[in-house]
Design an enzyme around this catalytic site. Structure first.
Site, PDB file in Angstrom:
ATOM      1  N   SER A 176       0.543  -0.982   0.084  1.00  0.00           N
ATOM      2  CA  SER A 176      -0.408  -0.279  -0.054  1.00  0.00           C
ATOM      3  C   SER A 176       0.249   2.176   0.027  1.00  0.00           C
ATOM      4  CB  SER A 176      -0.970  -0.297   1.082  1.00  0.00           C
ATOM      5  OG  SER A 176      -2.312   0.605   1.111  1.00  0.00           O
ATOM      6  N   ASP A 427      -8.375  -5.606  -5.864  1.00  0.00           N
ATOM      7  CA  ASP A 427      -8.145  -4.684  -5.323  1.00  0.00           C
ATOM      8  C   ASP A 427      -8.174  -3.266  -5.677  1.00  0.00           C
ATOM      9  OD1 ASP A 427      -7.107  -2.842  -2.616  1.00  0.00           O
ATOM     10  OD2 ASP A 427      -4.915  -3.562  -3.899  1.00  0.00           O
ATOM     11  N   HIS A 452      -6.543  -6.261  -1.537  1.00  0.00           N
ATOM     12  CA  HIS A 452      -5.228  -5.450  -0.848  1.00  0.00           C
ATOM     13  C   HIS A 452      -3.873  -6.243  -0.593  1.00  0.00           C
ATOM     14  CE1 HIS A 452      -3.807  -1.786  -0.879  1.00  0.00           C
ATOM     15  NE2 HIS A 452      -3.742  -1.570   0.308  1.00  0.00           N
TER      16      HIS A 452
END
Ligand SMILES: *[C@@H]1O[C@H](CO)[C@@H](O)[C@H](O)[C@H]1NC(C)=O
Ligand SMILES: *[C@@H]1O[C@H](CO)[C@@H](O)[C@H](O)[C@H]1NC(C)=O
Ligand SMILES: *[C@@H]1O[C@H](CO)[C@@H](O)[C@H](O)[C@H]1NC(C)=O
Ligand SMILES: *[C@@H]1O[C@H](CO)[C@@H](O)[C@H](O)[C@H]1NC(C)=O
Ligand SMILES: *[C@@H]1O[C@H](CO)[C@@H](O)[C@H](O)[C@H]1NC(C)=O
Length: 492
Positions: A176, A427, A452
């Site tokens: 991320s 995601d 994710h």
């Protein structure tokens, strides 16, 4: 300041989604920890603190602060074994450490030392202690560039002080926002790290590099494939809420139906809707193939479970919303312990929304929008001016939306090397990620069944083969970078 964020729907959703996404950087799971009690000892690390300069780029501010980092060296080969370095993102570093099982899983095979470095202004790493958020002047050193410089200085010090580490090749790993930092770290400090694994890193979710609607379209597609009627039910729910938000008895109906902690006022309806939107977004990010607890404790493939309540989009407004409640209750009350639902809360407290909101108001402007046609949300165009005005109101400053592309290259990054970008097909952040290889050494790996950064989680018996293959390929590249570093040691 800004203890209570007040934003219009689009901005709230964007900030939180970004946060969550970014936050999600790494992940996962106490579920796995519980599922494999015999393995918890693998997550053993020592907590250390490093005296770090508050300002790496100027000379007037000469103070220092204590940056927290974690070290796990059980399997480290002290004769130059590699260092896997987690570039901490927007939250408590112990949470990212506990949720990045991949690094623990591969440490033995690679003979690697693991280091997890906390990002400044998160967790315990506060440049001005408790005062850090009290005044914009203390926040002035809260940038990704300063964070990368922290990582570089820390690594140099570790290599100078830990016997045997002097020639250890260092690999940056993150998910991320942490994945963005890992990629940028390799780009800016190729002398410090030999390569980077950037998982679910939306480095192109800036300016006009990615169409603003892609994020919410991916969220919608996840629901589309998880059950008949699901997307239509959610799309119809916005009108149902609008229809039930003017009269006092309707607001009472909503408050009771959703077991809300505080009764809904007419002025809360916009926040109520963005809380629902954020819930759908969060589900898309953590749509994992097994029971897990990243943002919330959830069943395997949680969107499929949610969609079992949303099969009939043609119901009356009241009936539809009762079903919507059943659906969100999976997210907030899977354990059965929630006494009431609080529309001010969505994700885990391990992520720091306030810190991330500040970053979105300065460097991290990630445009997002919805149109209600290609997605299941109410139509909200991207409005930079509104976003910027809110930043001005909440923090006293305005964002610089073109800075990230200026400093990190936007799409023009082909001169860099040794970065693996991994993205999951489920995601929403894959939309702003690097999903096609750029060169022989800037590699994209796709995980069609992944949400994710699934790849950064511990291996699990229910992992789809695509994530197993992705992890094997990631290890292959990491080994290649380590081998190349031995042949051609870089000058440090
Ligand atoms: C991470 O794991 C350690 C050791 O098991 C535990 O003490 C710590 O509370 C965990 N941190 C978070 C944020 O879950
Ligand atoms: C909301 O009200 C409008 C106008 O009365 C109606 O056409 C629509 O079907 C209602 N929507 C829902 C979901 O109840
Ligand atoms: C959560 O689930 C439990 C058990 O089913 C239930 O008693 C409780 O009312 C639920 N909480 C909310 C907020 O609906
Ligand atoms: C709802 O959440 C907010 C933000 O975390 C918190 O300040 C508030 O006390 C909570 N309200 C209730 C009734 O729990
Ligand atoms: C990309 O960067 C290179 C130098 O690294 C430069 O020659 C080229 O013009 C740039 N391309 C664009 C589209 O900016």
């Amino acid at each position: 300041m800004a203890a209570e964020l007040k934003l219009p729907i689009a901005a709230v959703t964007m900030a939180t989604a970004a946060l969550a996404a970014l936050a999600l950087g790494s992940h996962p799971h106490h579920g796995t920890l519980r599922a494999q009690p015999g393995h918890t000892a693998r997550f053993d690390y020592k907590t250390r603190y490093f005296e770090q300069k508050v300002d790496h780029f100027g000379f007037a501010e000469d103070s220092t602060f204590k940056q927290r980092y974690l070290i796990g060296d059980r399997y480290w080969n002290q004769d130059g074994g590699p260092i896997l370095f987690y570039t901490g993102n927007e939250g408590d570093i112990t949470w990212f450490c506990n949720n990045t099982g991949f690094m623990w899983d591969v440490s033995k095979e690679l003979g690697a030392m693991l280091v997890f470095a906390e990002h400044r202004y998160y967790g315990e790493s506060m440049p001005f202690g408790k005062k850090s958020f009290s005044n914009p002047k203390y926040l002035n050193y809260f940038t990704s560039e300063q964070a990368l410089a922290d990582f570089a200085v820390l690594i140099r010090s570790l290599k100078q002080t830990i016997p045997g580490a002097q020639n250890s090749p260092v690999i940056a790993i993150g998910g991320s926002y942490g994945g963005m930092l890992a990629a940028w770290f390799r780009m800016k400090y190729p002398n410090i790290v030999v390569g980077a694994l950037a998982a679910s890193a939306p480095i192109w979710q800036f300016e006009d590099l990615t169409p603003c609607g892609v994020f919410y379209t991916i969220v919608t597609n996840d629901f589309l494939k998880s059950g008949k009627g699901c997307v239509e039910s959610i799309r119809n729910s916005w009108d149902a809420i609008n229809n039930l938000s003017s009269r006092a008895e309707d607001l009472t109906f909503l408050s009771r139906t959703f077991n809300l902690c505080s009764p809904l006022q007419a002025s809360d309806v916009a926040s109520f809707k963005s809380w629902l939107s954020e819930t759908w977004v969060s589900l898309a990010m953590v749509d994992y193939p097994y029971k897990a607890n990243f943002l919330q404790p959830l069943p395997a493939w949680p969107i499929e479970v949610v969609c079992t309540f949303l099969q009939d989009p043609s119901l009356s407004a009241e009936a539809l919303l009762k079903n919507i409640f059943q659906a969100v209750n999976i997210y907030y009350n899977y354990t059965g312990n929630a006494e009431c639902l609080n529309i001010s809360q969505t994700a885990t407290s391990n992520l720091d929304d306030q810190g991330w909101y500040y970053q979105t108001c300065t460097e991290m402007v990630m445009p997002s929008c919805t149109d209600g046609v290609n997605d299941m949300f109410e139509s909200v165009p991207w409005d930079f001016q509104v976003f910027s005005d809110n930043c001005k109101k909440d923090w006293g400053l305005r964002p610089r939306p073109d800075w990230i592309t200026t400093v990190y290259g936007g799409k023009n990054i082909s001169s860099h090397s040794n970065i693996v970008f991994s993205n999951g097909g489920l995601d929403p952040w894959a939309g702003g990620g690097v999903t096609k290889s750029i060169s022989d050494t800037l590699i994209a790996i796709s995980i069609p069944e992944g949400a994710h950064h699934l790849d950064l989680r511990s291996s699990n018996a229910k992992d789809p083969s695509s994530v197993r293959k992705a992890r094997a390929l990631e290890v292959k590249y990491i080994k290649k970078w380590i081998e190349e570093a031995k042949i051609e040691p870089v000058i440090r």
